[in-house]
Scaffold this active site. Sequence first.
Site, short mmCIF file in Angstrom:
data_model
loop_
_atom_site.label_atom_id
_atom_site.label_comp_id
_atom_site.label_asym_id
_atom_site.label_seq_id
_atom_site.Cartn_x
_atom_site.Cartn_y
_atom_site.Cartn_z
N ASP A 132 47.66 49.48 38.39
CA ASP A 132 48.89 49.30 38.98
C ASP A 132 48.66 48.90 40.63
O ASP A 132 49.59 48.28 41.06
CB ASP A 132 49.62 50.71 38.98
CG ASP A 132 50.00 51.04 37.65
OD1 ASP A 132 50.25 49.83 36.63
OD2 ASP A 132 49.94 52.18 37.12
N CYS A 133 47.66 49.10 41.36
CA CYS A 133 47.33 48.88 42.61
C CYS A 133 46.80 47.63 42.64
O CYS A 133 46.81 47.00 43.79
CB CYS A 133 46.99 50.06 43.49
SG CYS A 133 45.65 50.86 42.99
N TYR A 134 45.85 47.07 41.58
CA TYR A 134 45.29 45.91 41.84
C TYR A 134 45.81 45.10 40.58
O TYR A 134 44.94 45.05 39.55
CB TYR A 134 43.81 46.02 41.85
CG TYR A 134 43.27 46.77 43.15
CD1 TYR A 134 43.32 46.00 44.24
CD2 TYR A 134 43.07 48.03 43.12
CE1 TYR A 134 42.90 46.81 45.39
CE2 TYR A 134 42.38 48.79 44.39
CZ TYR A 134 42.39 48.12 45.23
OH TYR A 134 42.11 48.46 46.61
#
Length: 389
Positions: A132-134
């Site tokens: 989700d963050c990458y």
Amino acid sequence: MRTIAEINEKISRQCAVVLTVEELKARVAEVGATKVAKEVDVITTGTFEPMESSGAIINLGHTDPPIKIRRCWIDGVPAYTGFGAVDLYLGASCAVEVIDGEEVRERGGGHVIEDLIAGKHVHVRAQGQVTDCYPRATFETTVTRDTINQFYLFNPRNLYQNFIVGVNGGDRPLFTYLGSLQPRLGNAVYSNPGAISPLLNDPDLQLVGIGTRIFLGGGIGYVAWEGTQHFPLQKRLANRTPIGPAATLALIGDAKQMDARWVRGCYFKSYGPSLMLGVGVPFPVLNEEVVEHCAVQDKDLVAPIVDFSIPRRVRPTFGLVSYAQLKSGRVTIEGKTVRAAPLASMFFSRQIAIELKQWIEAGTFTLTQPVSPLPVERSFLPQDRWADF
């Protein structure tokens, strides 16, 4: 007689007396150690030799959208990706990954490091772990040393305090980390430059420690820790120099400030890539004992002649040989005259000591007091002592 602070004060005024270790040896032979100790403030040493346990930490900088790199190739050489999202470790002895059908390229991490230091463009290809963050899955670009955040050498094992002489008593050529060894004692190869080598002039590690500032690859570096396979308990001669591989250093330095003249990728036929690296170490003349140790000559230093034809961790030796004999170009093994040659460049080793001397004389390089000594009681622990066969 002196402190490092006093020597640095003279360096800052550009009035420190600095000799290369070869100049020091000649001066001691002329007037004696006592007088030289009163005259000289700093002694410079250097070596330029293969140091395959080297590599570079690289931070590429985040992409948009960001990527968590889990596989990466820099000019075809795999880089380790198992820590920060865009942090990489490029090993000097890691070879180019060959795709099926391609010819083997005599190239590895050391060559890529050299190219980056030289300011050249190198190709980067990466695969990411989507989170989700990458969210990014792949990334491909070209970088230089000026377009990445960090680029520094962090070398686990450099500056062996002495090493071995490799020979081949078998009946076929052998291809090793010392290069090609010809059958039936056809040649002998050594890598340490002997009496000009840094740590052979500080046998008990009284001057070098964690935090010591050094010449590394044409820039400024530091001793970060003991090196891997650090073995200061090696047997020693009466002059305290070891008879084989002993102490090692882990080194660190900003590769963006280095010079490709002193950091060069190399390749050993049928063995793999490595890195030729220039390292210079300054010794403060704190007392007469420092001069006495640095006055050691090649005839007073020895290395073991090791037979690589026996495929074991502990190989048989043909005894010890002095560096004076090695540098003559001929050694005698079991009555046979054998050609001997170094992997280290004696010329470039001397040039490094000279360049470091010039830095100190110009007041641009001062000495550091180690923040902690290196261990002198470390044993060597081979894996076969514990392995369950």
